[in-house]
Design a protein around this motif. Structure first.
Motif, PDB file in Angstrom:
ATOM      1  N   PRO A   6       0.706  -1.577   0.078  1.00  0.00           N
ATOM      2  CA  PRO A   6      -0.209  -0.155  -0.223  1.00  0.00           C
ATOM      3  C   PRO A   6       0.821   1.054   0.012  1.00  0.00           C
ATOM      4  CG  PRO A   6      -0.541  -1.833   1.981  1.00  0.00           C
ATOM      5  CD  PRO A   6       0.635  -2.157   1.105  1.00  0.00           C
ATOM      6  N   LEU A   7       0.262   2.773  -0.639  1.00  0.00           N
ATOM      7  CA  LEU A   7       1.465   4.071  -0.410  1.00  0.00           C
ATOM      8  C   LEU A   7       0.528   4.043   0.459  1.00  0.00           C
ATOM      9  CD1 LEU A   7       1.086   4.536  -4.832  1.00  0.00           C
ATOM     10  CD2 LEU A   7       2.593   3.214  -3.641  1.00  0.00           C
ATOM     11  N   ALA A   8       1.453   5.035   1.050  1.00  0.00           N
ATOM     12  CA  ALA A   8       2.122   6.031   1.789  1.00  0.00           C
ATOM     13  C   ALA A   8       0.613   6.935   1.692  1.00  0.00           C
ATOM     14  CB  ALA A   8       2.786   6.778   2.241  1.00  0.00           C
ATOM     15  N   LYS A   9       0.220   7.897   0.189  1.00  0.00           N
ATOM     16  CA  LYS A   9      -0.534   8.589  -0.246  1.00  0.00           C
ATOM     17  C   LYS A   9      -2.391   7.988  -0.064  1.00  0.00           C
ATOM     18  CE  LYS A   9       0.111   8.161  -5.015  1.00  0.00           C
ATOM     19  NZ  LYS A   9       0.519   8.221  -6.614  1.00  0.00           N
ATOM     20  N   ASP A  10      -2.259   5.989  -0.008  1.00  0.00           N
ATOM     21  CA  ASP A  10      -3.282   5.854   0.178  1.00  0.00           C
ATOM     22  C   ASP A  10      -3.750   5.443   1.334  1.00  0.00           C
ATOM     23  OD1 ASP A  10      -3.290   6.362  -2.775  1.00  0.00           O
ATOM     24  OD2 ASP A  10      -2.712   3.889  -3.105  1.00  0.00           O
ATOM     25  N   LEU A  11      -2.959   5.436   1.703  1.00  0.00           N
ATOM     26  CA  LEU A  11      -3.203   5.233   3.671  1.00  0.00           C
ATOM     27  C   LEU A  11      -3.616   6.838   4.172  1.00  0.00           C
ATOM     28  CD1 LEU A  11      -0.346   3.261   4.968  1.00  0.00           C
ATOM     29  CD2 LEU A  11      -2.576   2.642   4.369  1.00  0.00           C
ATOM     30  N   ARG A  68      -9.323  -1.834  10.868  1.00  0.00           N
ATOM     31  CA  ARG A  68      -7.658  -1.923  11.703  1.00  0.00           C
ATOM     32  C   ARG A  68      -7.258  -1.467  10.652  1.00  0.00           C
ATOM     33  NH1 ARG A  68      -6.936  -6.885  14.069  1.00  0.00           N
ATOM     34  NH2 ARG A  68      -8.773  -7.850  15.212  1.00  0.00           N
ATOM     35  N   CYS A  69      -7.034  -1.513   9.162  1.00  0.00           N
ATOM     36  CA  CYS A  69      -6.066  -0.663   8.510  1.00  0.00           C
ATOM     37  C   CYS A  69      -6.096   0.466   8.871  1.00  0.00           C
ATOM     38  CB  CYS A  69      -6.702  -0.724   6.868  1.00  0.00           C
ATOM     39  SG  CYS A  69      -6.098   0.079   5.674  1.00  0.00           S
ATOM     40  N   TYR A  70      -7.409   1.722   9.178  1.00  0.00           N
ATOM     41  CA  TYR A  70      -6.823   2.597   9.806  1.00  0.00           C
ATOM     42  C   TYR A  70      -6.127   2.750  11.019  1.00  0.00           C
ATOM     43  CZ  TYR A  70      -8.623   6.842  12.359  1.00  0.00           C
ATOM     44  OH  TYR A  70      -8.630   8.129  12.977  1.00  0.00           O
ATOM     45  N   GLN A  72      -3.487   1.482  11.942  1.00  0.00           N
ATOM     46  CA  GLN A  72      -2.317   1.046  11.204  1.00  0.00           C
ATOM     47  C   GLN A  72      -2.027   1.903  10.297  1.00  0.00           C
ATOM     48  OE1 GLN A  72       0.039  -1.253  12.212  1.00  0.00           O
ATOM     49  NE2 GLN A  72      -1.971  -1.724  13.466  1.00  0.00           N
ATOM     50  N   ALA A  73      -2.580   2.558  10.181  1.00  0.00           N
ATOM     51  CA  ALA A  73      -2.398   3.643   8.661  1.00  0.00           C
ATOM     52  C   ALA A  73      -1.919   4.890  10.146  1.00  0.00           C
ATOM     53  CB  ALA A  73      -3.092   4.034   8.316  1.00  0.00           C
ATOM     54  N   LEU A  74      -2.825   5.068  10.968  1.00  0.00           N
ATOM     55  CA  LEU A  74      -2.080   5.899  11.553  1.00  0.00           C
ATOM     56  C   LEU A  74      -1.241   6.150  12.723  1.00  0.00           C
ATOM     57  CD1 LEU A  74      -5.248   6.749  13.638  1.00  0.00           C
ATOM     58  CD2 LEU A  74      -4.303   8.539  12.297  1.00  0.00           C
ATOM     59  N   ALA A  75      -0.792   5.013  12.854  1.00  0.00           N
ATOM     60  CA  ALA A  75       1.152   4.584  13.478  1.00  0.00           C
ATOM     61  C   ALA A  75       2.065   4.769  11.855  1.00  0.00           C
ATOM     62  CB  ALA A  75       0.773   3.432  13.978  1.00  0.00           C
ATOM     63  N   ILE A  76       1.378   4.128  10.495  1.00  0.00           N
ATOM     64  CA  ILE A  76       2.509   4.047   9.736  1.00  0.00           C
ATOM     65  C   ILE A  76       3.419   5.378   9.550  1.00  0.00           C
ATOM     66  CG2 ILE A  76       2.843   3.699   7.082  1.00  0.00           C
ATOM     67  CD1 ILE A  76       1.294   1.291   8.340  1.00  0.00           C
ATOM     68  N   LEU A  77       1.676   5.790   9.351  1.00  0.00           N
ATOM     69  CA  LEU A  77       2.105   7.514   9.063  1.00  0.00           C
ATOM     70  C   LEU A  77       2.998   8.294  10.018  1.00  0.00           C
ATOM     71  CD1 LEU A  77      -1.280   8.695   7.383  1.00  0.00           C
ATOM     72  CD2 LEU A  77       0.624   7.832   5.816  1.00  0.00           C
ATOM     73  N   THR A  78       2.936   8.116  10.871  1.00  0.00           N
ATOM     74  CA  THR A  78       3.953   9.193  11.602  1.00  0.00           C
ATOM     75  C   THR A  78       4.686   8.572  11.736  1.00  0.00           C
ATOM     76  OG1 THR A  78       1.529   9.226  13.905  1.00  0.00           O
ATOM     77  CG2 THR A  78       3.780   9.405  14.753  1.00  0.00           C
ATOM     78  N   GLN A  79       4.888   7.586  12.049  1.00  0.00           N
ATOM     79  CA  GLN A  79       6.622   6.417  11.645  1.00  0.00           C
ATOM     80  C   GLN A  79       7.542   7.269  10.224  1.00  0.00           C
ATOM     81  OE1 GLN A  79       8.163   5.145  13.308  1.00  0.00           O
ATOM     82  NE2 GLN A  79       6.719   4.715  15.248  1.00  0.00           N
ATOM     83  N   TYR A  80       5.886   7.153   8.873  1.00  0.00           N
ATOM     84  CA  TYR A  80       6.631   8.374   7.798  1.00  0.00           C
ATOM     85  C   TYR A  80       7.373   9.291   8.196  1.00  0.00           C
ATOM     86  CZ  TYR A  80       5.644   5.134   4.421  1.00  0.00           C
ATOM     87  OH  TYR A  80       6.130   4.257   3.254  1.00  0.00           O
TER      88      TYR A  80
END
Length: 317
Positions: A6-11, A68-70, A72-80
């Motif tokens: 999945p792409l960051a922009k899509d998350l 679940r995707c939402y 994880q997306a919050l955590a992933i975008l913060t890590q990005y």
């Protein structure tokens, strides 16, 4: 195994839809068209092989997979964002105003000194710290970050667990010499109970859990207050049994000035940072939450859960 990631922009598109409540509002927030948002969600769903959102005329509803995707997306975008800050060595210094709210007792005892240290590290910040004797509405009270001792957090807020905490029953040895130690919850009705009007508690009702069952107990006594500090002092003076946070009474239990009553029972009262804006979108909010998590874990004990423990809406209108 997925052929593509999945792409960051899509998350980010998914997070914006949940945050704003609709495809069109998300498009406006991102500076894109509704067609772009629709296309990116379709690509994300195709990549993951599942439906993330159900749409109707009135609402956009997250599916179980979408929820679940939402998270994880919050955590992933913060890590990005952290990766960008640290690897490129252009971490923005947080600056500007942030409004922090808390209850009186915990705010004075722990959050006020934490803010002093926060300001030493980030002097460009401006902090307005406000204490409340009621639940905070982030919008109505104009608060960016609420430090809340309460597990009942509305789904439309995001929450980060700072540390685990519970309320326990305590009394002084002097009180327990005058009155028999209660051995059941029902016996509390025969005692003077010191009732605190907390932000999250129904006055005169103590909800207690022994690990397998949760029970509500109606209590009463000659003394009550909306100040936990006053109730603690009354307990130390032998005026009755109180229900107080473990962080508040631990020193007195260790010194023998207080004794735990019915130790098999407790009330969950975890300490949360509660906010509305995702952390990846605000440097000042992110550093405040991360600092307070470290502060609370070092002084009050480490939580069992991991870094991000968000509360999020199953549906948004």
């Amino acid at each position: 195994m997925l052929k593509t990631w999945p792409l960051a922009k899509d998350l980010q598109v998914l997070v914006e839809i949940v945050h704003t409540g609709s495809f069109s509002a998300a498009a406006a927030a991102l500076g894109q068209t509704p067609a772009f948002v629709t296309k990116r969600i379709q690509i994300l769903e195709t990549t993951l092989g599942t439906t993330l959102l159900n749409r109707s005329a009135r609402a956009v509803v997250l599916t179980e997979s979408g929820q679940r995707c939402y998270e994880q997306a919050l955590a992933i975008l913060t890590q990005y964002q952290r990766l960008i800050d640290e690897v490129t060595q252009i971490r923005m210094r947080p600056e500007g105003m942030i409004r922090i709210g808390c209850s009186f007792g915990f705010g004075r005892s722990h959050i006020a000194p934490a803010i002093t240290e926060l300001m030493r590290i980030y002097p460009e910040l401006q902090v307005h710290f406000e204490l409340f004797d009621r639940q905070i509405d982030l919008v109505q009270d104009n608060i960016d970050l609420d430090i809340r001792i309460n597990d009942e957090i509305p789904d439309y807020y995001i929450a980060h667990l700072l540390t685990k905490n519970k309320r326990i029953l305590c009394a002084s040895p002097a009180y327990l010499q005058k009155y028999p130690m209660p051995h059941t919850l029902q016996e509390l009705s025969q005692h003077d109970c010191l009732v605190t009007k907390e932000r999250d508690m129904t006055h005169g009702i103590w909800e207690l859990d022994n690990g397998s069952t949760k029970k509500s107990v109606k209590v009463s006594g000659h003394l009550s207050s909306n100040s936990g500090e006053i109730v603690l002092q009354w307990a130390l003076e032998g005026k009755g049994i109180m229900l107080r946070s473990q962080w508040d009474v631990q020193p007195f239990l260790a010194s023998g000035k207080l004794v735990q009553v019915l130790p098999e029972y407790a009330q969950s009262a975890n300490i949360w940072a509660v906010y509305q804006e995702p952390l990846y979108r605000s440097v000042k909010l992110r550093v405040c939450v991360e600092f307070l998590a470290t502060w609370c874990q070092c002084r009050l004990g480490k939580p069992d859960e991991g870094y991000q423990v968000p509360h999020h809406p199953a549906s948004v209108v």
